[in-house]
Design an enzyme around this catalytic site. Structure first.
Site, PDB file in Angstrom:
ATOM      1  N   GLY A  11       0.820  -1.203   0.000  1.00  8.93           N
ATOM      2  CA  GLY A  11       0.000   0.000   0.000  1.00  8.93           C
ATOM      3  C   GLY A  11       0.851   1.249   0.000  1.00  8.93           C
ATOM      4  O   GLY A  11       0.500   2.267   0.616  1.00  8.93           O
ATOM      5  N   ALA A  43       1.654   3.375  -2.384  1.00 10.73           N
ATOM      6  CA  ALA A  43       1.432   4.441  -3.362  1.00 10.73           C
ATOM      7  C   ALA A  43       0.646   5.623  -2.815  1.00 10.73           C
ATOM      8  O   ALA A  43       0.594   6.684  -3.454  1.00 10.73           O
ATOM      9  CB  ALA A  43       0.727   3.883  -4.596  1.00 10.73           C
ATOM     10  N   GLY A  71      -1.454   7.498   0.985  1.00  4.66           N
ATOM     11  CA  GLY A  71      -1.797   7.471   2.399  1.00  4.66           C
ATOM     12  C   GLY A  71      -0.645   7.149   3.326  1.00  4.66           C
ATOM     13  O   GLY A  71       0.482   7.632   3.161  1.00  4.66           O
ATOM     14  N   ASP A 106      -1.778  -7.312  -7.226  1.00  2.13           N
ATOM     15  CA  ASP A 106      -3.103  -7.217  -6.618  1.00  2.13           C
ATOM     16  C   ASP A 106      -3.169  -8.218  -5.475  1.00  2.13           C
ATOM     17  O   ASP A 106      -3.226  -9.437  -5.701  1.00  2.13           O
ATOM     18  CB  ASP A 106      -4.177  -7.519  -7.663  1.00  2.13           C
ATOM     19  N   LEU A 107      -3.157  -7.746  -4.238  1.00  2.80           N
ATOM     20  CA  LEU A 107      -3.127  -8.624  -3.079  1.00  2.80           C
ATOM     21  C   LEU A 107      -4.484  -9.251  -2.761  1.00  2.80           C
ATOM     22  O   LEU A 107      -4.586 -10.028  -1.810  1.00  2.80           O
ATOM     23  CB  LEU A 107      -2.601  -7.874  -1.859  1.00  2.80           C
ATOM     24  N   GLY A 111      -4.711  -1.861   2.350  1.00  2.00           N
ATOM     25  CA  GLY A 111      -6.063  -2.121   2.831  1.00  2.00           C
ATOM     26  C   GLY A 111      -7.105  -1.335   2.062  1.00  2.00           C
ATOM     27  O   GLY A 111      -6.786  -0.339   1.407  1.00  2.00           O
ATOM     28  N   SER A 168      -6.720  -0.959  12.712  1.00  2.00           N
ATOM     29  CA  SER A 168      -7.518   0.268  12.779  1.00  2.00           C
ATOM     30  C   SER A 168      -8.237   0.315  14.108  1.00  2.00           C
ATOM     31  O   SER A 168      -8.534  -0.731  14.707  1.00  2.00           O
ATOM     32  CB  SER A 168      -8.557   0.286  11.646  1.00  2.00           C
ATOM     33  N   TYR A 204     -15.394  -3.902   7.105  1.00  2.00           N
ATOM     34  CA  TYR A 204     -14.097  -3.285   7.366  1.00  2.00           C
ATOM     35  C   TYR A 204     -13.636  -3.528   8.804  1.00  2.00           C
ATOM     36  O   TYR A 204     -12.531  -4.044   9.042  1.00  2.00           O
ATOM     37  CB  TYR A 204     -14.160  -1.788   7.078  1.00  2.00           C
ATOM     38  N   LYS A 251     -10.414  -5.860  10.464  1.00  2.00           N
ATOM     39  CA  LYS A 251      -9.385  -5.302  11.334  1.00  2.00           C
ATOM     40  C   LYS A 251      -9.391  -5.993  12.699  1.00  2.00           C
ATOM     41  O   LYS A 251      -8.325  -6.193  13.309  1.00  2.00           O
ATOM     42  CB  LYS A 251      -9.585  -3.794  11.486  1.00  2.00           C
TER      43      LYS A 251
END
Length: 260
Positions: A11, A13, A15, A44-45, A74, A114, A154, A158
């Site tokens: 992740g 790229a 944030g 692509d995970l 995520g 999270s 979501y 987490k």
């Protein structure tokens, strides 16, 4: 001068991942980024093929030795892909890259959970994840979507992640191999993922009523990057199985005296 360390960040790229990659590179570390675009490893995970390619490419680019892995990729969308990426993709990252950590003198592993892990989960989805039954977990997520309960996906993924960390960090494969395995649990962070939730002052107020952050409110991604910098550093020798809530106080407000 400190020895250069090699860190793989999924992740990377945007944030938190992008902010962490930038900070580590600024501090002289080598970063191998993983994402759907604009990364050293583009995979692509959510797919088995993507997870396998991640391991192969990471071994190739790192020459077989990695000092730190940050399983950060995520999704927050109400979709089955969120289950595939958030839980199964994260575990495939950590378990698949663990052999590369063996060559490091100070290996470290962290995943991004999270504060949403504090919300009530969907128990059926949670158990399917913890049983490592991806088809069952995806099927349950589809049922939640069909019944209008997709918002539970979501937070449940987490919750599953933090349960997995607590159950595995002290195991022979992690602590027994000298690898501190921990997680971070951010509150609301200003990233592309949350832009739709923080577009106006009214939207922010509504969000903070659900996710209380009395200490300084919504955070910037760079704040989280600094924590990840420490957790993946050689200095972090004894944190084991900890879920570090970097949430402006959400955990304190919501759980009070509870220690877990």
């Amino acid at each position: 001068m400190a020895q250069q360390r090699t860190c793989i960040i999924t992740g990377s790229a945007s944030g938190i991942g992008a902010a962490t990659a930038a900070l580590l590179r600024e501090r002289g570390q080598r970063v191998i980024g993983v994402d759907l675009h604009d990364a050293e490893i583009v995979v692509d995970l959510s797919t088995h093929a993507g997870r396998a390619e991640l391991v192969d490419r990471a071994a190739e680019l790192s020459d077989g030795s990695v000092d730190a892995v940050i399983a950060n990729a995520g999704l927050s969308s109400e979709s089955t892909a969120t289950v595939a990426v958030n839980y199964f993709g994260a575990l495939a990252t950590l378990e698949g890259l663990r052999p590369l950590l063996a060559a490091s003198s100070a290996p470290r592993a962290v995943l991004t959970a999270s504060m949403a892990a504090l919300f009530p989960p969907d128990e059926e989805l949670l158990e399917a994840c913890l049983a490592h039954d991806e088809p069952a977990a995806v099927h349950r997520a589809s049922e939640l979507l069909d019944t209008g309960a997709g918002s539970a996906i979501y937070g449940t993924t987490k919750r599953a992640l933090v349960r997995w960390v607590r159950r595995n960090a002290a195991a022979e494969e992690w602590a027994g191999a000298g690898i501190p395995l921990n997680a971070i649990a951010p509150g609301v962070i200003r990233t592309p993922m949350t832009s739709g939730l923080t577009a106006t002052a009214e939207a922010e107020r509504a969000l903070l009523e659900m996710v209380p952050m009395p200490l300084n409110g919504i955070a910037e991604a760079a704040t989280v990057a600094s924590l990840l910098d420490y957790l993946t550093s050689a200095e972090n020798s004894h944190l084991c199985g900890q879920i570090v809530y970097i949430d402006g106080g959400s955990d304190v407000v919501m759980r009070g005296d509870s220690v877990w």
